[in-house]
Design a protein around this motif. Structure first.
Motif, PDB file in Angstrom:
ATOM      1  N   LYS A  43       0.811  -1.214   0.000  1.00 47.41           N
ATOM      2  CA  LYS A  43       0.000   0.000   0.000  1.00 47.41           C
ATOM      3  C   LYS A  43       0.850   1.273   0.000  1.00 47.41           C
ATOM      4  O   LYS A  43       0.337   2.340  -0.295  1.00 47.41           O
ATOM      5  CB  LYS A  43      -0.925   0.011   1.217  1.00 47.41           C
ATOM      6  CG  LYS A  43      -2.030  -1.020   1.129  1.00 47.41           C
ATOM      7  CD  LYS A  43      -2.931  -0.948   2.342  1.00 47.41           C
ATOM      8  CE  LYS A  43      -4.021  -2.001   2.260  1.00 47.41           C
ATOM      9  NZ  LYS A  43      -4.906  -1.957   3.436  1.00 47.41           N
ATOM     10  N   ILE A  44       2.104   1.160   0.323  1.00 48.44           N
ATOM     11  CA  ILE A  44       2.970   2.328   0.362  1.00 48.44           C
ATOM     12  C   ILE A  44       3.218   2.791  -1.065  1.00 48.44           C
ATOM     13  O   ILE A  44       3.605   2.021  -1.937  1.00 48.44           O
ATOM     14  CB  ILE A  44       4.310   2.029   1.061  1.00 48.44           C
ATOM     15  CG1 ILE A  44       4.061   1.701   2.524  1.00 48.44           C
ATOM     16  CG2 ILE A  44       5.266   3.207   0.926  1.00 48.44           C
ATOM     17  CD1 ILE A  44       5.302   1.307   3.271  1.00 48.44           C
ATOM     18  N   GLN A  45       2.959   4.071  -1.306  1.00 43.66           N
ATOM     19  CA  GLN A  45       3.158   4.628  -2.632  1.00 43.66           C
ATOM     20  C   GLN A  45       4.386   5.540  -2.613  1.00 43.66           C
ATOM     21  O   GLN A  45       4.657   6.202  -1.615  1.00 43.66           O
ATOM     22  CB  GLN A  45       1.933   5.410  -3.066  1.00 43.66           C
ATOM     23  CG  GLN A  45       0.699   4.545  -3.207  1.00 43.66           C
ATOM     24  CD  GLN A  45      -0.519   5.351  -3.613  1.00 43.66           C
ATOM     25  OE1 GLN A  45      -0.432   6.545  -3.805  1.00 43.66           O
ATOM     26  NE2 GLN A  45      -1.632   4.686  -3.731  1.00 43.66           N
ATOM     27  N   PRO A  46       5.101   5.600  -3.727  1.00 41.73           N
ATOM     28  CA  PRO A  46       6.243   6.511  -3.782  1.00 41.73           C
ATOM     29  C   PRO A  46       5.754   7.959  -3.721  1.00 41.73           C
ATOM     30  O   PRO A  46       4.591   8.243  -4.041  1.00 41.73           O
ATOM     31  CB  PRO A  46       6.882   6.193  -5.135  1.00 41.73           C
ATOM     32  CG  PRO A  46       5.791   5.602  -5.941  1.00 41.73           C
ATOM     33  CD  PRO A  46       4.884   4.904  -4.976  1.00 41.73           C
ATOM     34  N   LYS A  92      -5.236  13.921  -4.956  1.00 36.78           N
ATOM     35  CA  LYS A  92      -4.539  12.654  -5.162  1.00 36.78           C
ATOM     36  C   LYS A  92      -5.272  11.841  -6.226  1.00 36.78           C
ATOM     37  O   LYS A  92      -6.493  11.801  -6.258  1.00 36.78           O
ATOM     38  CB  LYS A  92      -4.479  11.850  -3.868  1.00 36.78           C
ATOM     39  CG  LYS A  92      -3.623  12.507  -2.825  1.00 36.78           C
ATOM     40  CD  LYS A  92      -3.549  11.648  -1.581  1.00 36.78           C
ATOM     41  CE  LYS A  92      -2.683  12.306  -0.539  1.00 36.78           C
ATOM     42  NZ  LYS A  92      -2.602  11.507   0.673  1.00 36.78           N
ATOM     43  N   LYS A  93      -4.500  11.224  -7.095  1.00 37.22           N
ATOM     44  CA  LYS A  93      -5.068  10.357  -8.106  1.00 37.22           C
ATOM     45  C   LYS A  93      -5.349   8.996  -7.485  1.00 37.22           C
ATOM     46  O   LYS A  93      -4.544   8.459  -6.755  1.00 37.22           O
ATOM     47  CB  LYS A  93      -4.128  10.198  -9.290  1.00 37.22           C
ATOM     48  CG  LYS A  93      -3.905  11.489 -10.030  1.00 37.22           C
ATOM     49  CD  LYS A  93      -2.946  11.307 -11.173  1.00 37.22           C
ATOM     50  CE  LYS A  93      -2.696  12.603 -11.899  1.00 37.22           C
ATOM     51  NZ  LYS A  93      -1.745  12.459 -12.990  1.00 37.22           N
TER      52      LYS A  93
END
Length: 58
Positions: free
Chosen positions: A14-17, A56-57
């Motif tokens: 779930k961690i996004q850059p 946020k997209k």
């Protein structure tokens, strides 16, 4: 021994850059800051500008 605060593989997925900076957003931000500086002359007035982050997209 179990590590405290260790993430599960599901949590790691779930961690996004961090978002890539948008040049147009940066230009809008710079223009807003420039306008705020112009409007706050003389320098005794604090610069008052608030910039909302882009949506946020999903």
């Amino acid at each position: 021994m179990i590590k405290k605060n260790a993430m599960t593989p599901e949590q790691e997925k779930k961690i996004q850059p961090p978002p890539v900076p948008n040049p147009q957003h940066k230009e809008k931000k710079e223009n807003a800051l420039d306008e705020a500086l112009d409007e706050s002359f003389p320098a005794s007035d604090p610069v008052a500008v608030s910039i909302t982050p882009p949506p946020k997209k999903t």
